[in-house]
Design an enzyme around this catalytic site. Structure first.
Site, PDB file in Angstrom:
ATOM      1  N   ASP A 126       1.681 -10.218 -10.471  1.00 12.51           N
ATOM      2  CA  ASP A 126       1.905 -10.537 -11.878  1.00 12.51           C
ATOM      3  C   ASP A 126       0.610 -10.402 -12.678  1.00 12.51           C
ATOM      4  O   ASP A 126       0.564  -9.750 -13.729  1.00 12.51           O
ATOM      5  CB  ASP A 126       2.464 -11.952 -11.989  1.00 12.51           C
ATOM      6  N   ASP A 151      -0.208  -7.415 -15.591  1.00 10.92           N
ATOM      7  CA  ASP A 151      -0.579  -7.741 -16.967  1.00 10.92           C
ATOM      8  C   ASP A 151      -1.955  -7.182 -17.315  1.00 10.92           C
ATOM      9  O   ASP A 151      -2.182  -6.736 -18.452  1.00 10.92           O
ATOM     10  CB  ASP A 151      -0.560  -9.252 -17.177  1.00 10.92           C
ATOM     11  N   GLU A 158      -2.238  10.791  -0.632  1.00 17.10           N
ATOM     12  CA  GLU A 158      -3.492  10.011  -0.684  1.00 17.10           C
ATOM     13  C   GLU A 158      -3.905   9.580   0.703  1.00 17.10           C
ATOM     14  O   GLU A 158      -5.094   9.598   1.053  1.00 17.10           O
ATOM     15  CB  GLU A 158      -3.314   8.802  -1.602  1.00 17.10           C
ATOM     16  N   GLU A 159      -2.916   9.194   1.511  1.00 18.34           N
ATOM     17  CA  GLU A 159      -3.215   8.671   2.838  1.00 18.34           C
ATOM     18  C   GLU A 159      -3.797   9.737   3.777  1.00 18.34           C
ATOM     19  O   GLU A 159      -4.370   9.407   4.806  1.00 18.34           O
ATOM     20  CB  GLU A 159      -1.950   8.064   3.458  1.00 18.34           C
ATOM     21  N   ASP A 196       0.831  -1.201   0.000  1.00 15.00           N
ATOM     22  CA  ASP A 196       0.000   0.000   0.000  1.00 15.00           C
ATOM     23  C   ASP A 196       0.869   1.255   0.000  1.00 15.00           C
ATOM     24  O   ASP A 196       1.178   1.775   1.072  1.00 15.00           O
ATOM     25  CB  ASP A 196      -0.919  -0.002   1.215  1.00 15.00           C
TER      26      ASP A 196
END
Length: 337
Positions: free
Chosen positions: A321, A325, A190-191, A156
């Protein structure tokens, strides 16, 4: 040019014209089929793409997960060297931004750093434009780069930031020439409440906002006990991701845990279509979800959410992964027409 009444040749000239036209047609056919097998007919030229029949979309390249993990390792090192975090207003954040910017600059992107103030400290957004594409139709892809103060923020949101970075670098490696203009962004603060992205959107003139055809957000895409969640804010953007995962045999669910809590909300509130992916944060994975996706039921999707243990050990490689993609697939597909 004024119109003119056609002239009709006399009969003796008309027959000569017919014979001449036939000879020309035969000669053209012979030239067009030179070297072809006897009796072969030349294939018609392919039709140009139209709105009803757009050009075929080139398949996105595979995004090497090893490359994404190499970015995560760099973000971890930068956090370790700077009091253990990459939070807004802290040196670890600026070092992270400088790392991403250097990669993009070297790859040929046009980058800009935008400053804002939050909590008495200077914050930064990084925006990167890929040259070319229709400047009146912009596809944006982004992720927040900051962590909380309690840890390095590798899932995060080093995961989303690194996956977006590697997708951008793949655009450069492939020399992609999209129909739409591509813009990538890494948000600060953002946090603290989506401050960086909201600052960016609010500063855009109305005419510039209207050019953004869609914004794709990636906040936590490598959770260690992952789910596969898709934003459902826009049906067309949702379908691009859901169909991709379905083709891979991976079931998805609608994202609800982070609804309105990440940077896509800044764009959605301005009337811009949004989409994205998420692998889960502090909520508990159910038994049904564990049967669907594997992992451990009764345990949080990310047990290290907003904690000091959100390190490079807090990543599921398969989820990282797949999501990387999927991001590339969306960028290639949505920018093609």
């Amino acid at each position: 040019m004024p119109s003119r009444t056609p002239h009709t040749p006399p009969p003796y000239r008309s027959s000569w014209f017919r014979r001449a036209a036939t000879a020309v047609a035969v000669l053209a056919t012979a030239i067009g089929t030179a070297g072809a097998a006897p009796g072969a007919i030349a294939a018609p030229a392919p039709a140009a793409p139209t709105a009803a029949h757009p050009a075929a979309v080139a398949a996105a390249p595979d995004i090497p997960v090893a490359n994404v993990k190499a970015h995560l390792a760099q973000l971890q090192s930068l956090a370790t060297a700077n009091s253990g975090n990459r939070a807004h207003g802290r040196p670890g954040y600026k070092a992270s931004l400088d790392y991403v910017k250097a990669k993009l600059d070297a790859a040929g992107f046009t980058t800009s750093v935008q400053q804002f103030t939050a909590g008495g400290a200077t914050g930064y957004n990084l925006v990167a434009d890929w040259p070319g594409g229709n400047a009146g139709q912009i596809l944006m892809t982004g992720a927040h780069l900051d962590s909380v103060t309690s840890g390095p923020g590798i899932n995060d949101n080093g995961s989303g930031s690194s996956a977006v970075l590697e997708t951008a670098l793949a655009v450069a490696r492939e020399g992609l020439k999209p129909a739409k203009h591509l813009r990538f962004a890494w948000w600060g603060a953002e946090e603290l409440g989506l401050i960086g992205s909201r600052n960016y959107v609010n500063a855009l003139p109305t005419a510039e906002r209207s050019k953004i055809t869609g914004y794709l957000n990636f906040d936590m895409v490598g959770s260690p006990n992952p789910g596969y969640f898709v934003y459902d804010d826009n049906p067309a953007l949702e379908a691009v991701f859901k169909d991709w995962f379905a083709a891979k045999g991976v079931a998805t669910e609608i994202e609800t845990e982070g609804d309105g809590r990440s940077d896509h909300a800044s764009f959605k509130n301005a009337g811009i279509a949004v989409g994205g992916l998420f692998t889960g944060a502090g909520r508990t994975k159910t038994s049904a979800q564990a049967q669907k996706w594997g992992g451990t039921a009764g345990q949080a999707f990310d047990r290290c959410y907003h904690s000091s243990c959100d390190t490079t050990s807090n990543i599921n490689d398969t989820a990282l992964d797949r999501n990387s993609d999927a991001i590339a697939h969306a960028v290639w597909t949505l920018s093609a027409n």
